[in-house]
Write a protein that holds these residues in place. Structure first.
Motif, PDB file in Angstrom:
ATOM      1  N   ALA A 194      -4.658  -4.424   4.546  1.00 11.62           N
ATOM      2  CA  ALA A 194      -3.435  -3.653   5.388  1.00 11.62           C
ATOM      3  C   ALA A 194      -3.980  -2.793   6.467  1.00 11.62           C
ATOM      4  N   SER A 195      -4.847  -2.418   7.264  1.00 11.89           N
ATOM      5  CA  SER A 195      -5.757  -1.942   7.953  1.00 11.89           C
ATOM      6  C   SER A 195      -5.725  -2.971   9.056  1.00 11.89           C
ATOM      7  N   GLY A 196      -6.150  -3.938   8.986  1.00 10.43           N
ATOM      8  CA  GLY A 196      -5.726  -5.198   9.299  1.00 10.43           C
ATOM      9  C   GLY A 196      -4.305  -5.705   9.799  1.00 10.43           C
ATOM     10  N   ARG A 208       0.597  -0.901   0.094  1.00  7.30           N
ATOM     11  CA  ARG A 208      -0.232  -0.426   0.425  1.00  7.30           C
ATOM     12  C   ARG A 208       0.696   0.960  -0.054  1.00  7.30           C
ATOM     13  N   SER A 209       0.274   2.008  -0.537  1.00  3.17           N
ATOM     14  CA  SER A 209       1.245   3.576  -0.347  1.00  3.17           C
ATOM     15  C   SER A 209       0.711   4.185   0.390  1.00  3.17           C
ATOM     16  N   TYR A 210       1.773   4.502   0.973  1.00  2.00           N
ATOM     17  CA  TYR A 210       1.267   5.962   2.559  1.00  2.00           C
ATOM     18  C   TYR A 210       2.370   7.460   2.413  1.00  2.00           C
ATOM     19  N   SER A 211       1.680   8.026   2.838  1.00  2.00           N
ATOM     20  CA  SER A 211       2.485   9.572   2.521  1.00  2.00           C
ATOM     21  C   SER A 211       3.500   9.718   3.650  1.00  2.00           C
TER      22      SER A 211
END
Ligand SMILES: Cc1cc2nc3c(=O)[nH]c(=O)nc-3n(C[C@H](O)[C@H](O)[C@H](O)COP(=O)(O)OP(=O)(O)OC[C@H]3O[C@@H](n4cnc5c(N)ncnc54)[C@H](O)[C@@H]3O)c2cc1C
Length: 97
Positions: free
Chosen positions: A59-61, A34-37
């Protein structure tokens, strides 16, 4: 930070240069990238991310329930060209959709 916002801090093997506004791709598990700033200050040795927990999100889990301090993840980046101009001194107008 906030009830649904988690702070993820990564310590790269070697410093990674980035500019505010850029993002990284984080492989949290095989086939779950996943992409994250990035939320760290420019020049920081650690990469900090602020991640909203999405109900049912894969991804959150992983981030909120299965990852532990000391885990190793693969990161690539930085990506993105929506960064501030080095010489700019005026106010910033940011537009999102
Ligand atoms: C360039 C870029 C930068 C990003 N930066 C950040 C960041 O700094 N912080 C951050 O939290 N996220 C950020 N994201 C979003 C992040 O990459 C993931 O999409 C998000 O964390 C959801 O992944 P997931 O695996 O938990 O959900 P998934 O398993 O992929 O999706 C589960 C369900 O949730 C829905 N969903 C996905 N995202 C959202 C959302 N934001 N709100 C409501 N429903 C949603 C999906 O449509 C799906 O139905 C960024 C995305 C991009 C492209």
């Amino acid at each position: 930070m906030a009830p649904e916002i988690y702070r993820l801090v990564l310590r790269p093997d070697e410093p990674i240069a980035f500019s505010p506004g850029q993002f990284f791709e984080i492989e949290l598990a095989p086939s779950i990238t996943r992409s994250y700033s990035v939320a760290s200050e420019q020049g920081a040795l650690e990469l900090e991310f602020h991640i909203r927990a999405i109900a049912g999100g894969r991804a959150s889990g992983l981030l909120t329930k299965e990852r532990e301090p000391g885990d190793v993840v693969r990161v690539s980046g930085p990506f993105g060209s929506a960064i501030g101009a080095d010489q700019a001194t005026g106010p910033i107008l940011a537009i999102a959709s």
